[in-house]
Each structure stands twice: as structure tokens, then as C-alpha cells.
Design a protein around this motif. Structure first.
Motif, PDB file in Angstrom:
ATOM      1  N   LYS A  75      -2.695  31.454  -1.958  1.00  0.00           N
ATOM      2  CA  LYS A  75      -2.829  30.186  -1.241  1.00  0.00           C
ATOM      3  C   LYS A  75      -2.347  30.302   0.189  1.00  0.00           C
ATOM      4  O   LYS A  75      -1.746  29.371   0.739  1.00  0.00           O
ATOM      5  N   ARG A  76      -2.607  31.454   0.784  1.00  0.00           N
ATOM      6  CA  ARG A  76      -2.395  31.636   2.224  1.00  0.00           C
ATOM      7  C   ARG A  76      -3.759  31.839   2.867  1.00  0.00           C
ATOM      8  O   ARG A  76      -4.407  32.861   2.657  1.00  0.00           O
ATOM      9  N   SER A  77      -4.170  30.856   3.615  1.00  0.00           N
ATOM     10  CA  SER A  77      -5.460  30.928   4.296  1.00  0.00           C
ATOM     11  C   SER A  77      -5.332  31.794   5.547  1.00  0.00           C
ATOM     12  O   SER A  77      -4.305  31.757   6.232  1.00  0.00           O
ATOM     13  N   LEU A  78      -6.373  32.569   5.826  1.00  0.00           N
ATOM     14  CA  LEU A  78      -6.365  33.408   7.033  1.00  0.00           C
ATOM     15  C   LEU A  78      -6.647  32.539   8.251  1.00  0.00           C
ATOM     16  O   LEU A  78      -7.726  31.969   8.382  1.00  0.00           O
ATOM     17  N   PRO A 135      -9.419  27.888   1.213  1.00  0.00           N
ATOM     18  CA  PRO A 135      -9.761  27.281   2.503  1.00  0.00           C
ATOM     19  C   PRO A 135      -8.821  26.139   2.879  1.00  0.00           C
ATOM     20  O   PRO A 135      -8.870  25.061   2.296  1.00  0.00           O
ATOM     21  N   GLU A 136      -7.976  26.407   3.852  1.00  0.00           N
ATOM     22  CA  GLU A 136      -7.062  25.370   4.354  1.00  0.00           C
ATOM     23  C   GLU A 136      -6.653  25.715   5.775  1.00  0.00           C
ATOM     24  O   GLU A 136      -6.131  26.798   6.022  1.00  0.00           O
ATOM     25  N   ILE A 149     -13.098  22.481   7.512  1.00  0.00           N
ATOM     26  CA  ILE A 149     -13.179  23.279   8.744  1.00  0.00           C
ATOM     27  C   ILE A 149     -13.151  24.775   8.414  1.00  0.00           C
ATOM     28  O   ILE A 149     -13.920  25.565   8.974  1.00  0.00           O
ATOM     29  N   VAL A 150     -12.272  25.163   7.493  1.00  0.00           N
ATOM     30  CA  VAL A 150     -12.171  26.585   7.136  1.00  0.00           C
ATOM     31  C   VAL A 150     -13.382  27.029   6.329  1.00  0.00           C
ATOM     32  O   VAL A 150     -13.890  28.146   6.503  1.00  0.00           O
ATOM     33  N   VAL A 151     -13.899  26.156   5.452  1.00  0.00           N
ATOM     34  CA  VAL A 151     -15.129  26.490   4.725  1.00  0.00           C
ATOM     35  C   VAL A 151     -16.265  26.728   5.711  1.00  0.00           C
ATOM     36  O   VAL A 151     -17.001  27.720   5.608  1.00  0.00           O
TER      37      VAL A 151
END
Length: 431
Positions: free
Chosen positions: A161-164, A188-189, A220-222
Motif C-alpha cells: 500500500k505504498r503508491s509510487l 493507486p493513491e 488521478i493515479v489510475v
């Protein structure tokens, strides 16, 4: 070694989610595989010495494949161990779990992949497949050695659960993974937009006096990731999507033929932000539970096949991190043992057919990961479950087999009891 006895499951409701076909009959298991199945397989047709299980009309289906499950080892054995996680999985009808890489140390070295596999072989009841990290140390800077990690046995690459944050690092990860035909799984976050938010942004968060996470933090991340998939051609799976905005983007990407899939958690399909009630920390999750409209959109997307996979998002947290004010408590809930029963809520409500639910919990995750499991067919691995979809029960956290008891379904009335779980032809759980 003596060959295992033949096993015959008789008088069952056979559900094959790979084809959507339902029939009445039996299943014959020989040497860990399905030797035959159908109406002609009855107790009278059993080979000599076979163990016969009279199913009495219960459902027999492929065992579930959970693509996101925290197993604790190495480094967080106080929260969960492979032994306790797989015991909970077996009781819930899950025959394969994909172990999340956010351990201590993280799964970024072939030796740690090997450790997880050996511990699973020695202490696990069901199949355990390790995920390795997208980036070294899950720090989002330097990508991991995908080739060596794949050789060691990693089935996919994810930073948990660490988004790049860095789009250039994500592009490198996708490009490198494509060269090894590896699967990238991403949470995605937008961490900056999510900020200190602890629940879904909206009217309810305002009334409860809690900071909110807007759905745009996910969408936004998606959007970014899908553009990078178009650029690189890599296989990409969005681990948990919860917002209609994200579903719209994924639908458009699939229409364009991009190699994109997505999952959601059983919590987001069956609960909404109102269930938080009087600051119930067992329902503090990441992503947060959304508005009922968003939950409805997720269920419709699942029924239509747009959402490929349902995960338990099994994330045990001990009492010290949950018995705190809502804003200070850790996010996460246990779920591998209750995933099927909670999902059957959608079947009983008429929103999703049983075969469709099982497809998202077994066939599709197996297909995405390149596994043989997830089919009720001759020659397929005998990873099977028998369950009564209508048997009611009340969830008692004390009876859960996980080391931690932080279930969002505490005292919930559910329907659907697993009676038998079989892995490679061997019973690993019997009610």
C-alpha cells in the motif's frame, strides 16, 4: 510413499466459474487432480478404497485465490504468521493466497522469497505465493531485480500500500517488468492528495469531524498509470479500486485493448462509509469505505465483468493499534476467513450470480497470475471447496483463526458456511 486414497465428492451442486456452467453430480479426485466429474460420478461409481463425501446438494467449486493477503512473516509475527493466515484461509475456502510484500524486511531479495516459500511449505495449510516489491525497500526510488525474483518464485511485483509517486520510476518499473513478462500490481493513491485523510471525503466526514480522502486521490493515479501502460505495453493490475472515476478510466483502457485488470476488496463491495457509525476503528481502511453510490457502481462493475478480482485485503492489526481514537488508529481489517460469506451477500441480494462471484474470487485471479487453479474441469488441480451458500451464522471475532480479530463484520449475520476445503486432493479444513 503410499499414494493418497481416491476421493469422491457425491451429490453436489457443481459450479464451474470458468464456464459459468452449473450441474448436479460428483467429482472424482485422483493423485491431486480432478479425474472426472459430472452426473455419472456417484457413490456407486467410486473406485475401490475411495473416500466418499456425501455433499447433500452443497456447492462444490474451485478453491478461492486471494490476490492480497498479509501473512506477517518475516518480521510481523505478532500480527500474523503463515500458519495462522493459512488456517484462516482454509476455513474460508481460500486455497491459494498471494502474500503481500510489506514485511520486515520487505520481499525485495530472492532469499526472502525463498524464506516465504519454505515457511509456507513447512507450516502452511494452503498454497502461498509470494509477491515481491516493485522497488527496493518499497522506497519508490530504485526498481527491484524482477528477473532474479521471478526465478526465485515471485508471482507479481507490488509495493503493497505504498503508491509510487514518481512517474519516471513507474515507467521504468513497467518497462522492466514487460521485458520479463511480469505482472505489476499497484495500489493507486496520490499520497499528497490523500494527505492525513482517514475516511471518505464528504458530508459524513465533515459531520464526524474527520479529515477526508477524496476519490480523486485514487483516480488521478489510475489515470497516470494507464497512460504509462499505453506507453510501455506492460501488464498492469490496479490492486484495489473503489471509485466510479477509476472504473470509467479502466473501462476505456480495456476498450483500447490495453493489458489492464483491476480488483477491489470485499469490504468495499459490501460496506459503505455509513457503517463506520460511532467511529468504529475496525472499519478504518485504505482506501476508505466510500459513499453508497460508489459501492453500487462497484457492484455493477463486478456484475458486468469490469472488476476482475475480489480480494480479502487481509490486514491484521493488533489491539494496541486499533483501540485508539479513529484518526489515530491503524487502517486495516482481517478478511480472508469471511471473504466468501460476505461476498454471498451480493448473491442473496440478486446483484451478482454465484458463478460470477466465484469467477472473481478464483478463475480470474488464477488467469491473471498464470495459475492452473480456478477451474472445475478434468485434469485441473483438485483445489476444491464445498459450502452451503444458505447456512446462516453470526461472525464471532473470538472464533476467527487469524491472530488478530479486527474484522469489520463482527456480530454480522452472514450466510454461507464452508464445510470442506481441499488442496491438491488433501482435506485441509473440515467443519
Amino acid at each position: 510413499m503410499t499414494a493418497p486414497r481416491p476421493l469422491l465428492l457425491a451429490d453436489a451442486r457443481l459450479v464451474d466459474p470458468a464456464t459459468g456452467v452449473e450441474s448436479r453430480g460428483g467429482v472424482l479426485v485422483l493423485d491431486g487432480r480432478i479425474a472426472d466429474l459430472g452426473p455419472s460420478i456417484t457413490a456407486a461409481s467410486a473406485p475401490e478404497g475411495a473416500q466418499i463425501v456425501a455433499c447433500g446438494g452443497d456447492v462444490v467449486a474451485p478453491g478461492l485465490v486471494d490476490m492480497q493477503c498479509f501473512v506477517g512473516e518475516p518480521g510481523a509475527e505478532h500480527r500474523e504468521t503463515i500458519a495462522s493466515a493459512t488456517a484462516a484461509a482454509a476455513a474460508g475456502g481460500v486455497t491459494t493466497i498471494v502474500a503481500a510484500p510489506g514485511t520486515t524486511p520487505p520481499v525485495d531479495d530472492p532469499a526472502i522469497v525463498d524464506f516465504v516459500l519454505r515457511r509456507a511449505r513447512d507450516t502452511g495449510r494452503v498454497r502461498v505465493l509470494p509477491m515481491a516489491t516493485l522497488t527496493k525497500g518499497r522506497e519508490g526510488r530504485e526498481i527491484s531485480e524482477y528477473g532474479l525474483l521471478r526465478q526465485a518464485g515471485a508471482v507479481a511485483f507490488c509495493d503493497g500500500k505504498r503508491s509510487l509517486r514518481n512517474a519516471q520510476v513507474m515507467r521504468r518499473a513497467l518497462t522492466y517488468a514487460r521485458d520479463f513478462e511480469a505482472l505489476v500490481i499497484h495500489f493507486p493513491e496520490d499520497r499528497d492528495l490523500a494527505g492525513e485523510g482517514v475516511m471518505n471525503a464528504g458530508e459524513l466526514a465533515t459531520r464526524l469531524g474527520l479529515s477526508g480522502v477524496p476519490r480523486e486521490a485514487e483516480a488521478i493515479v489510475v489515470d497516470r498509470d494507464l497512460r504509462l501502460v499505453a506507453l510501455t505495453g506492460a501488464r498492469y493490475h490496479a490492486s484495489i479500486v473503489t471509485a466510479a472515476l477509476s472504473l470509467d478510466a479502466i473501462a476505456a483502457a480495456k476498450e483500447r485493448g490495453l493489458p489492464v485488470t483491476c480488483g477491489t476488496s470485499i469490504n468495499h463491495l459490501t460496506l459503505n462509509e455509513n457503517d463506520i457509525g460511532d467511529y468504529r476503528t475496525f472499519l478504518k481502511l485504505r482506501p476508505p469505505l466510500r459513499h453508497e453510490d460508489e459501492r453500487g457502481a462497484l457492484v455493477a462493475a463486478l456484475a458486468a465483468g469490469l472488476v476482475d478480482v475480489i480480494v480479502s485485503d487481509h490486514d491484521p492489526q493488533d489491539v494496541e493499534t486499533k483501540r485508539l481514537p479513529f484518526a489515530e488508529a491503524e487502517a486495516g481489517a482481517v478478511g480472508v476467513e469471511t471473504m466468501l460469506a460476505a461476498g454471498l451477500r451480493l448473491v442473496h441480494s440478486g446483484d451478482v450470480p454465484l458463478a460470477g462471484l466465484l469467477r472473481a474470487m478464483s478463475t480470474r485471479p488464477a488467469e491473471i497470475l498464470g495459475l492452473e487453479q480456478g477451474r472445475l474441469a478434468k485434469g485441473a488441480p483438485a483445489d476444491l471447496i464445498r459450502f452451503d451458500p444458505d447456512e446462516p451464522f453470526v461472525v464471532d471475532p473470538a472464533e476467527l483463526r487469524s491472530r488478530c480479530k479486527n474484522t469489520p463484520f463482527a456480530t454480522a449475520r452472514l450466510q454461507g458456511r464452508v464445510k470442506l476445503t481441499i488442496v491438491a486432493g488433501q482435506a485441509v479444513f473440515e467443519a
